[in-house]
Design a protein around this motif. Structure first.
Motif, PDB file in Angstrom:
ATOM      1  N   ILE B 277      42.732 103.339   3.811  1.00 47.30           N
ATOM      2  CA  ILE B 277      42.382 104.132   2.629  1.00 47.30           C
ATOM      3  C   ILE B 277      41.445 103.340   1.726  1.00 47.30           C
ATOM      4  CG2 ILE B 277      43.320 105.256   0.579  1.00 47.30           C
ATOM      5  CD1 ILE B 277      44.131 106.727   2.950  1.00 47.30           C
ATOM      6  N   GLN B 278      41.760 102.048   1.557  1.00 47.43           N
ATOM      7  CA  GLN B 278      40.927 101.216   0.682  1.00 47.43           C
ATOM      8  C   GLN B 278      39.492 101.148   1.204  1.00 47.43           C
ATOM      9  OE1 GLN B 278      43.194  97.532   0.605  1.00 47.43           O
ATOM     10  NE2 GLN B 278      43.953  97.980  -1.443  1.00 47.43           N
ATOM     11  N   ARG B 279      39.369 100.961   2.511  1.00 53.11           N
ATOM     12  CA  ARG B 279      38.016 100.867   3.077  1.00 53.11           C
ATOM     13  C   ARG B 279      37.290 102.203   2.907  1.00 53.11           C
ATOM     14  NH1 ARG B 279      40.763  97.879   6.814  1.00 53.11           N
ATOM     15  NH2 ARG B 279      41.003  99.616   8.266  1.00 53.11           N
ATOM     16  N   ALA B 280      38.032 103.300   3.121  1.00 53.40           N
ATOM     17  CA  ALA B 280      37.410 104.619   2.964  1.00 53.40           C
ATOM     18  C   ALA B 280      36.916 104.807   1.538  1.00 53.40           C
ATOM     19  CB  ALA B 280      38.427 105.704   3.324  1.00 53.40           C
ATOM     20  N   MET B 281      37.740 104.393   0.575  1.00 50.17           N
ATOM     21  CA  MET B 281      37.343 104.541  -0.816  1.00 50.17           C
ATOM     22  C   MET B 281      36.090 103.739  -1.109  1.00 50.17           C
ATOM     23  SD  MET B 281      41.083 104.270  -2.563  1.00 50.17           S
ATOM     24  CE  MET B 281      40.735 104.559  -4.264  1.00 50.17           C
TER      25      MET B 281
END
Lengths: 192, 449
Positions: B277-281
């Motif tokens: 999720i962090q990378r996607a954000m």
């Protein structure tokens, strides 16, 4: 949490505690909630660490003495709920309507006894000069020198000691505390 | 492994995608604009009132047998309502040690009764204290038909039990599946859209699209928890180049704030699902993720924050200065790190209505999955968000004082108790220094030769 706590405290137990300590039904369930929230190990008993985890108690200069007095009643390292309630019951305010409260669990005598035990470190019913010095040291920390503390202790014993044995017995202590308003000061109003 | 699961879910989601999307984006908003939410909340309130009355009747029958010694004459409910602000013990004027002026000096002699004060404070702390209370869920004035908040787990009345059973079935069989689907859908939409946006070249248009996409995703996610949020004073919303600070109660705080405005998040880099999720954000917007090693280095942290804040094109940073989840009855010490960075501070107060679902995450009791499950089986997450006017650090004001000033504002607006204790006391023991302070204060009172 909440529901588990009440499941474990049966109605008969609540009534027994009510008779013994004089707390009301609501106060007992409330304090039971408190007891279980302090009991991190969930084993139905509190250890010294459980109590000293409370920040406001940990910073109290006599905090460890207060905790120690909970452990006097039962087995050494654990306090169960009954013992917990019995000790807290000492601090119930004295009911002004009750004339003959001499033997009650929160009587003036019992409150004085609690204070006496704060000083009487080895529980031999006498406060010696050494014990008084140790407790004084706990209260003032490093801010007063050894000699000054010693003279305070000497003066206190001189004033209270009537039978000349250089120690303070419970009777001498009670006499000295006659006008110390112990009923007001050693009372905590528990909300219902 | 995570990829496999995610693709399986994704495929399943894709097949029912059109149906679900239309459901979430058309039907639910339509229903809520018809006032369904209000009706739902009113029904719940009626049920809670009913439950409370039953329990009260039951209790008063009980106490008729019991000791009437110290019964307060007030209605139980009023006493209960004050419970969280007034301690279990009535706070009379704290008996301060007797200060009798002795001739010549301002001190007095030691008396054996001096221990009374410490005894009393000790017993008061044992019976109730303001700090450990903050680390467990607050008690409710009336029962909200969830077992988790029940302190009267006795059979009170048949009607009440039936009501509870209906509620239970509704929550677990109706609400939970619906919410779970929404959750999965929103995560998938989020991953897809951020990947798409990441491919766009950097431009104003990209930021525009990213903003709308992020708002949409967070709003669907908020629906997954049935969050009913009321925003106040929207004109004070955080702007680029500033830092938004808020009181922390649960991870859902982030979702609630991000439904209304876009923020840059700050946090530690994780692996697994969270890391994904962090990378996607990070593909669509600039966020600040720290490596574990960097977290210890305060200067490095401060530099990265300053760097972000100095660029007005970047989003405002969202920070929770308490550092840990508190139970929404008080605000604990704010860490000064974020107040040293400079730039405008935009305080936000978040207050949950615990009757519909207590959002507090007690991390020592529940892990993340259990917590999410609890959230999805509550009635709803109802909260108020107040945006406060921006505050700046005054000339010569220390970061700690500034932090306390901001904390005070937030506590006042949200109706929370302003505490000076550190939230880290959840996990660590209190410093010896405080005890030494007390000893020093007491020794000042004593007369010594």
């Amino acid at each position: 949490m909440g529901s588990r706590a009440s499941l474990l405290l049966r109605q008969e137990e609540i009534e027994e505690i009510q008779r013994e300590t004089g707390f009301s039904h609501n106060q007992i369930t409330r304090l039971y909630s408190r007891f279980t929230s302090l009991d991190k190990g969930q084993n139905g008993a509190l250890s010294r660490e459980d109590l000293l985890r409370i920040p406001e108690l940990a910073i109290n200069p006599l905090g460890e003495r207060v905790v120690q007095l909970f452990f006097l009643e039962g087995e050494d390292e654990q306090v169960n709920f009954r013992q917990y309630m019995r000790t807290l019951a000492r601090f119930r305010p004295v009911d002004p309507n009750q004339k003959n409260n001499k033997d009650g669990v929160n009587s003036r005598d019992k409150k004085l006894e609690f204070a006496f035990r704060m000083y009487d470190l080895d529980q031999d019913s006498r406060i010696s000069r050494d014990e008084l010095l140790q407790v004084l040291r706990m209260m003032v920390g490093v801010n007063i020198s050894e000699e000054q503390l010693g003279s305070i202790a000497d003066r206190t014993i001189l004033e209270a000691d009537t039978d000349g044995d250089q120690r303070i017995s419970f009777e001498e202590f009670s006499k000295a505390m006659e006008r110390s308003e112990v009923e007001q000061k050693m009372s905590v109003r528990f909300l219902d | 492994m995570a990829i496999l699961i995610n693709s399986a879910v994704f495929l399943w989601g894709f097949s029912v995608f059109p149906f679900i999307v239309s459901f979430t984006t058309v039907i639910i908003p339509a229903l809520s604009s018809l006032g369904l939410c209000k009706v739902y909340i009113d029904c719940l309130e009626w049920a809670f009132e009913f439950a409370t009355n039953r329990i009260q009747q039951h209790d008063s029958r009980q106490d008729l047998n019991g000791n009437r010694g110290e019964q307060l004459p007030d209605n139980n409910i009023d006493a209960l309502k004050d419970k969280n602000s007034v301690a279990m013990i009535q706070e009379e004027e704290r008996t301060t040690l007797k200060k009798v002026r002795s001739f010549g000096t301002l001190r007095r002699e030691f008396e054996l009764s001096d221990c009374y004060h410490f005894c009393r404070q000790g017993i008061e702390a044992i019976a109730d204290d303001s700090v450990t209370k903050c680390f467990s869920a607050a008690e409710l004035p009336s029962w909200n038909l969830l077992t988790r908040t029940n302190t009267h787990y006795e059979f009170v009345s048949m009607r009440l039990t039936i009501l509870w059973v209906i509620g239970f079935l509704f929550r677990y069989c109706c609400l939970l599946p619906m919410r779970f689907i929404l959750f999965v859908v929103s995560v998938n939409i989020f991953l897809m859209t951020t990947a798409a946006i990441g491919l766009m070249p950097n431009s104003r248009y990209k930021r525009h699209v990213s903003k709308y996409v992020s708002l949409m995703c967070y709003r669907i996610l908020a629906r997954a928890f049935s969050a009913v949020v009321t925003y106040h004073n929207k004109e004070n919303r955080a702007k680029g180049g500033g830092i938004c600070v808020a009181n922390h109660t649960s991870p859902i705080d982030v979702i609630i704030l991000a439904c209304d405005a876009c923020y840059a998040m700050v946090g530690q880099v994780h692996g697994g699902f969270t890391g994904m999720i962090q990378r996607a954000m990070s593909r669509s917007e600039a966020h600040i993720w720290f490596q574990r090693s960097e977290v210890k280095d305060r200067q490095a942290v401060s530099n990265r924050l300053k760097e972000h804040v100095s660029d007005p094109d970047k989003l405002p940073i969202l920070i929770f200065p308490e550092g840990t989840c508190i139970n929404n009855t008080s605000v604990m010490m704010f860490k000064k790190g974020s107040f040293e960075v400079g730039g405008a501070i935009y305080p936000v107060a978040i207050k949950y209505d615990a009757r519909f679902g207590d959002a507090f995450w007690n991390s020592s009791k529940y892990n993340m999955i259990q917590y999410l499950l609890l959230m999805m089986t509550s009635w709803a997450i109802v909260c108020d968000v107040w945006y406060l006017p921006p505050m700046h650090r005054k000339e010569g004001e220390a970061a700690v004082e500034f932090a306390n000033r901001v904390k005070h504002e937030i506590a006042q607006k949200g109706g929370l108790v302003d505490l000076l204790w550190d939230g880290q006391l959840k996990r660590m023991t209190v410093k010896e220094d405080f005890k030494k302070e007390q000893q020093k204060e007491y020794s000042k009172l004593l007369k010594v030769e």
